[in-house]
Enzyme design. Structure first.
Site, PDB file in Angstrom:
ATOM      1  NE  ARG A   1      -4.015  -2.196   1.691  1.00  0.00           N
ATOM      2  CZ  ARG A   1      -3.776  -3.498   1.801  1.00  0.00           C
ATOM      3  NH1 ARG A   1      -2.621  -3.907   2.286  1.00  0.00           N
ATOM      4  NH2 ARG A   1      -4.673  -4.377   1.431  1.00  0.00           N
TER       5      ARG A   1
ATOM      6  CG  HIS B   1      -2.052 -13.368   4.840  1.00  0.00           C
ATOM      7  ND1 HIS B   1      -1.906 -12.006   4.796  1.00  0.00           N
ATOM      8  CD2 HIS B   1      -3.251 -13.589   5.424  1.00  0.00           C
ATOM      9  CE1 HIS B   1      -2.981 -11.425   5.340  1.00  0.00           C
ATOM     10  NE2 HIS B   1      -3.794 -12.362   5.736  1.00  0.00           N
TER      11      HIS B   1
ATOM     12  CB  CYS C   1      -1.838 -30.926  -3.004  1.00  0.00           C
ATOM     13  SG  CYS C   1      -3.416 -31.563  -3.621  1.00  0.00           S
TER      14      CYS C   1
ATOM     15  CB  CYS D   1      -1.345 -33.267  -5.980  1.00  0.00           C
ATOM     16  SG  CYS D   1      -0.772 -34.171  -4.540  1.00  0.00           S
TER      17      CYS D   1
ATOM     18  CB  CYS E   1      -4.628 -36.626  -4.071  1.00  0.00           C
ATOM     19  SG  CYS E   1      -4.646 -34.831  -4.111  1.00  0.00           S
TER      20      CYS E   1
ATOM     21  CB  SER F   1       0.547  -4.365   9.803  1.00  0.00           C
ATOM     22  OG  SER F   1      -0.731  -4.646   9.252  1.00  0.00           O
TER      23      SER F   1
HETATM   24  P1  NAD Z   1       0.623  -2.979   3.805  1.00  0.00           P
HETATM   25  O1  NAD Z   1       1.390  -2.858   2.537  1.00  0.00           O
HETATM   26  O2  NAD Z   1      -0.829  -2.770   3.789  1.00  0.00           O
HETATM   27  O3  NAD Z   1       1.215  -1.985   4.897  1.00  0.00           O
HETATM   28  C1  NAD Z   1       2.571  -1.901   5.195  1.00  0.00           C
HETATM   29  C2  NAD Z   1       2.752  -0.744   6.180  1.00  0.00           C
HETATM   30  O4  NAD Z   1       4.116  -0.728   6.561  1.00  0.00           O
HETATM   31  C3  NAD Z   1       2.426   0.621   5.590  1.00  0.00           C
HETATM   32  O5  NAD Z   1       1.495   1.283   6.427  1.00  0.00           O
HETATM   33  C4  NAD Z   1       3.784   1.364   5.568  1.00  0.00           C
HETATM   34  O6  NAD Z   1       3.662   2.714   5.961  1.00  0.00           O
HETATM   35  C5  NAD Z   1       4.579   0.613   6.595  1.00  0.00           C
HETATM   36  N1  NAD Z   1       6.017   0.537   6.325  1.00  0.00           N
HETATM   37  C6  NAD Z   1       6.623   0.195   5.153  1.00  0.00           C
HETATM   38  N2  NAD Z   1       7.955   0.150   5.331  1.00  0.00           N
HETATM   39  C7  NAD Z   1       8.194   0.516   6.622  1.00  0.00           C
HETATM   40  C8  NAD Z   1       9.378   0.673   7.403  1.00  0.00           C
HETATM   41  N3  NAD Z   1      10.589   0.430   6.906  1.00  0.00           N
HETATM   42  N4  NAD Z   1       9.248   1.065   8.706  1.00  0.00           N
HETATM   43  C9  NAD Z   1       8.014   1.323   9.233  1.00  0.00           C
HETATM   44  N5  NAD Z   1       6.866   1.164   8.538  1.00  0.00           N
HETATM   45  C10 NAD Z   1       6.953   0.769   7.253  1.00  0.00           C
HETATM   46  O7  NAD Z   1       1.024  -4.395   4.414  1.00  0.00           O
HETATM   47  P2  NAD Z   1       0.200  -5.401   5.299  1.00  0.00           P
HETATM   48  O8  NAD Z   1      -0.521  -4.688   6.377  1.00  0.00           O
HETATM   49  O9  NAD Z   1       1.144  -6.476   5.637  1.00  0.00           O
HETATM   50  O10 NAD Z   1      -0.881  -5.969   4.273  1.00  0.00           O
HETATM   51  C11 NAD Z   1      -0.545  -6.376   2.978  1.00  0.00           C
HETATM   52  C12 NAD Z   1      -0.761  -7.844   2.662  1.00  0.00           C
HETATM   53  O11 NAD Z   1       0.146  -8.163   1.635  1.00  0.00           O
HETATM   54  C13 NAD Z   1      -0.415  -8.761   3.769  1.00  0.00           C
HETATM   55  O12 NAD Z   1      -1.522  -9.525   3.979  1.00  0.00           O
HETATM   56  C14 NAD Z   1       0.742  -9.625   3.287  1.00  0.00           C
HETATM   57  O13 NAD Z   1       0.310 -10.967   3.277  1.00  0.00           O
HETATM   58  C15 NAD Z   1       0.958  -9.283   1.863  1.00  0.00           C
HETATM   59  N6  NAD Z   1       2.339  -8.903   1.494  1.00  0.00           N
HETATM   60  C16 NAD Z   1       3.413  -9.588   1.990  1.00  0.00           C
HETATM   61  C17 NAD Z   1       4.706  -9.210   1.657  1.00  0.00           C
HETATM   62  C18 NAD Z   1       5.864  -9.982   2.227  1.00  0.00           C
HETATM   63  O14 NAD Z   1       5.712 -11.163   2.523  1.00  0.00           O
HETATM   64  N7  NAD Z   1       7.023  -9.356   2.462  1.00  0.00           N
HETATM   65  C19 NAD Z   1       4.929  -8.124   0.804  1.00  0.00           C
HETATM   66  C20 NAD Z   1       3.821  -7.444   0.281  1.00  0.00           C
HETATM   67  C21 NAD Z   1       2.529  -7.836   0.655  1.00  0.00           C
END
Ligand code: NAD
Length: 249
Positions: free
Chosen positions: A36, A121, A129, A154, A157, A195
């Site tokens: 985001r 997640h 599978c 898979c 199965c 987050s």
């Molecule tokens: P999000 O992208 O919605 O939010 C991330 C938040 O982290 C933002 O508000 C941002 O301001 C903040 N942020 C970014 N870098 C930062 C830093 N260095 N220090 C402090 N704050 C920082 O992420 P979310 O809430 O995890 O939701 C997104 C979904 O996407 C999740 O469900 C996840 O499964 C998935 N996702 C995972 C990954 C991964 O595994 N690394 C990457 C992208 C998305």
């Protein structure tokens, strides 16, 4: 030391069963974009919905090609200072569990034992599978894909194989949700790191913990909707902030 960081150290010092809850923001310092922030993944491509993955072989091919394109990145990424600080808190028995929305395996790579990481997640480093749950390796799937233009079914199965992540439209994993609730209810401190707290049901856990009596600390670059409920809010970078807080313990 910034008084807010000192307060975070204080909260950690007094905790016996802290829970850390992480989102994509903890991994941006490892070079994985979040969803985001400006330039995040969603500004570039629409996710494949789970129902489309099940129903449509072309959607599965799109999904696999995107996954294979990411393979070099996933193999190159390393835990950053934020992951290492969280691992240190687990090692010192301050943090009892890490609930993560991330799929990148970086908490485990930083040294948090597997049984202390709750992946809401799933995990993109392997596949499963959808029928029997058998594990499959991405490299084997890729070899088959290159040869046949499709992912294999898979071996056990014949079910459809998918990365071991939870897609949009897919049910949350029951066992992980139950464990996350259990540790949230038992927590004396609940620390959110990176987050946006907009993806539910995962984003409910800080409030579950808060209602059950935990202190709530939110460490995130930007504001979140749950900031008003927190005992401590730090709009700072995760790596340097957590490192400083842990070093001062
Ligand atoms: P999000 O992208 O919605 O939010 C991330 C938040 O982290 C933002 O508000 C941002 O301001 C903040 N942020 C970014 N870098 C930062 C830093 N260095 N220090 C402090 N704050 C920082 O992420 P979310 O809430 O995890 O939701 C997104 C979904 O996407 C999740 O469900 C996840 O499964 C998935 N996702 C995972 C990954 C991964 O595994 N690394 C990457 C992208 C998305």
């Amino acid at each position: 030391m910034d008084p807010d960081v000192a307060e975070l150290t204080n909260l950690l010092r007094n905790a016996r069963q802290a829970v850390v809850f992480t989102g994509a923001g903890i991994s941006t310092e490892s070079g994985i974009p979040d969803f985001r922030s400006p330039g995040g993944i969603w500004t570039k491509m629409m996710p494949v919905q789970f129902q489309d993955y099940l129903a449509d072989a072309q959607a599965r091919r799109v999904s696999w090609e995107r996954r294979f394109e990411m393979e070099e990145t996933w193999n190159a990424v390393r835990p950053n200072a934020g992951h290492l600080a969280v691992a240190e808190l687990v090692r010192r028995k301050i943090v009892s569990a890490v609930i993560t929305q991330n799929i990148d395996n970086l908490h485990q790579a930083a040294g948090v034992p597997e049984h202390r990481v709750i992946e809401l997640h799933g995990n993109t480093r392997y596949a499963k599978c959808l029928t029997c749950g058998a594990r499959a390796e991405i490299a084997d799937i890729r070899t088959h894909y290159v040869a046949h233009g499709d992912a294999p079914d898979c071996k056990l199965c014949g079910g459809i194989i998918k990365t071991a992540t939870i897609s949009f439209g897919q049910a949350m994993p029951d066992a992980e949700m139950a464990r996350a609730e259990e540790v949230s209810l038992a927590a004396d401190l609940f620390l959110v790191a990176g987050s946006s707290l907009v993806v539910y049901p995962a984003a409910a856990f800080p409030l579950v913990a808060r209602r059950a009596g935990a202190k709530l600390a939110i460490l995130n670059r930007e504001k979140t909707e749950q900031d008003p409920y927190a005992d401590l809010v730090l709009h700072r970078e995760i790596g340097p902030t957590l490192t400083e807080a842990v070093q001062a313990l």
